[in-house]
Design a protein around this motif. Structure first.
Motif: not given
Length: 428
Positions: A308, A310, A312, A409, A411
């Motif tokens: 993954k 992420v 921001h 965010s 993901t």
């Protein structure tokens, strides 16, 4: 009372710390946190509904100082001292403002030298002395007419009638007019990130999300850091690619050591399973946190491969605000084909950035599913003062959206059935 040194066009500070024009918001906050007990009563001012058009401000009312940050770059562009009675000020070691020294026009000219003629605003009865990167503002009684003495840009006042500075601004360049309105100084030029603020870390210029028709493959990160040696006073550019399936070692080789490693919490419901006592606790997946890149990378606990990413956006009003720098990503999504009356409707690609609003994105992507409500609470405070956020799933992405419709965010994950057995060997 703070005793601070002014450096025009650069900074305000002392031997222990300084606020430098161009520094990131989080670095200014770190300075304030390190001075607990010395700097008190700090306020953060921002617009919840218009976070990109209204300046981000740190106000220190007990010290009479205001730090004004660009709302998009989130870097310091103007330092304003709006209450001269609450702080001592020096220039090149010479004190020109203190309880014992009044910052009159004569005192300012004695300390800073001659300047070109000042500017007089007859409507606001305000007289300004401008130097490069520095301006002083004097309130003037309406009965005094502007007249210049010995070419220094001073008004002619009777003995003992010279006004004192009411406000001082430090800014970059010579655009003092753009900085003359305090917190509304939207036109003040913004310097590059100072070398003193690099702190031996990588900083992000741009992040390109690498995708095929409906699947994410990795990220291409355009970064910068200090030059390779002391003799090279500048930055150098770095470009790296990290992909799903890359090993933890290869991610470190590409991006450097993470600022922090975070291990996901164990499943608290595991105790209720029949086999819980017979099996050892499973290993935890873990994150590499890259705060200055605005990026988290999640690794599988068993394979130690990326599964993954992420990204921001660091908007004020979010639970994680000030933890990350904003990730300047560009994500191109090909919407799913919509079938209606046995006809396939073709929709163009949608480009999503850190500044996109979800109402526009969701309309273009035709996201129909209801969101999952995300509630956060810290260990010391059971309530979240910023409220809940809303998570929408689309293809291999999860969008976390704030109540003001900005994306907090994104993901990017790799579905279970598509993960490779071995790490990808390319990092650039």
């Amino acid at each position: 009372m703070l005793d601070l040194e002014i450096v025009p066009e650069r900074s305000l500070g002392c031997d222990a710390w300084e606020f430098v024009l161009g520094m990131h918001f989080s670095q200014s906050v770190a300075i304030i946190q390190s001075q607990v007990g010395t700097i008190r009563g700090v306020q953060v001012l921002y617009s919840d509904q218009n976070p990109l058009s209204v300046n981000l401000v740190i106000n220190m009312p007990q010290d009479g100082i205001r730090l004004i940050f660009d709302p998009v770059a989130q870097r310091l562009k103007v330092i304003e001292i709006y209450n001269m009675k609450l702080v001592k000020l020096r220039y090149s070691g010479m004190c020109f403002n203190s309880p014992e020294i009044s910052p009159s026009i004569e005192q300012v000219e004695h300390c800073f030298g001659a300047t070109h003629p000042g500017l007089y605003d007859s409507q606001r009865h305000l007289f300004a002395l401008n130097f490069r990167g520095l301006s002083f503002y004097f309130p003037v009684d309406s009965k005094f007419e502007p007249g210049y003495a010995h070419g220094l840009g001073s008004l002619q006042f009777p003995n003992g009638g010279s006004p004192v500075v009411s406000r001082t601004t430090i800014y970059y360049g010579s655009q003092h007019q753009a900085s003359s309105t305090g917190a509304g100084a939207g036109g003040a030029p913004l310097p590059e990130l100072p070398l003193s603020c690099y702190r031996h870390t990588l900083h992000l210029r741009r992040c390109d999300v690498l995708r095929s028709a409906s699947a994410t493959h990795g990220l291409r990160l355009h970064m910068f850091t200090e030059g390779p040696g002391r003799l090279e006073a500048g930055s150098r550019s770095v470009c790296r690619v990290v992909r799903f399936g890359s090993s933890a070692q290869r991610v470190c080789a590409a991006l450097g050591a993470p600022a922090r490693t975070y291990y996901k919490a164990d499943d608290k419901m595991r105790i209720h399973r029949p086999t819980a006592r017979r099996r050892p606790p499973p290993a935890s997946d873990y994150f590499f946190n890259y705060f200055t890149l605005g990026l988290d990378v999640l690794f599988d606990a068993r394979t130690h491969q990326v599964k993954k990413f992420v990204l921001h956006t660091n908007y004020p009003g979010h639970y994680n605000f000030n933890m990350y720098h904003r990730c300047e990503f560009e994500l191109t999504v090909q919407p799913d084909k919509c079938e209606a009356h046995s006809l396939v409707e073709s929709v163009g690609a949608v480009v999503i950035t850190a500044y996109s609003k979800w109402e526009v994105v969701s309309r273009a992507l035709r996201v129909a599913e209801r969101p999952v409500v995300l509630n956060r609470a810290s260990s010391t405070n059971t309530t979240n003062p910023f409220g809940s956020t809303f998570c929408y799933g689309y293809q291999d992405m999860i969008f976390e959206v704030m109540s003001n419709n900005y994306i907090a965010s994104i993901t990017l994950y790799q579905p279970e059935g598509t993960r490779p057995r071995y790490a990808v060997n390319s990092i650039a």
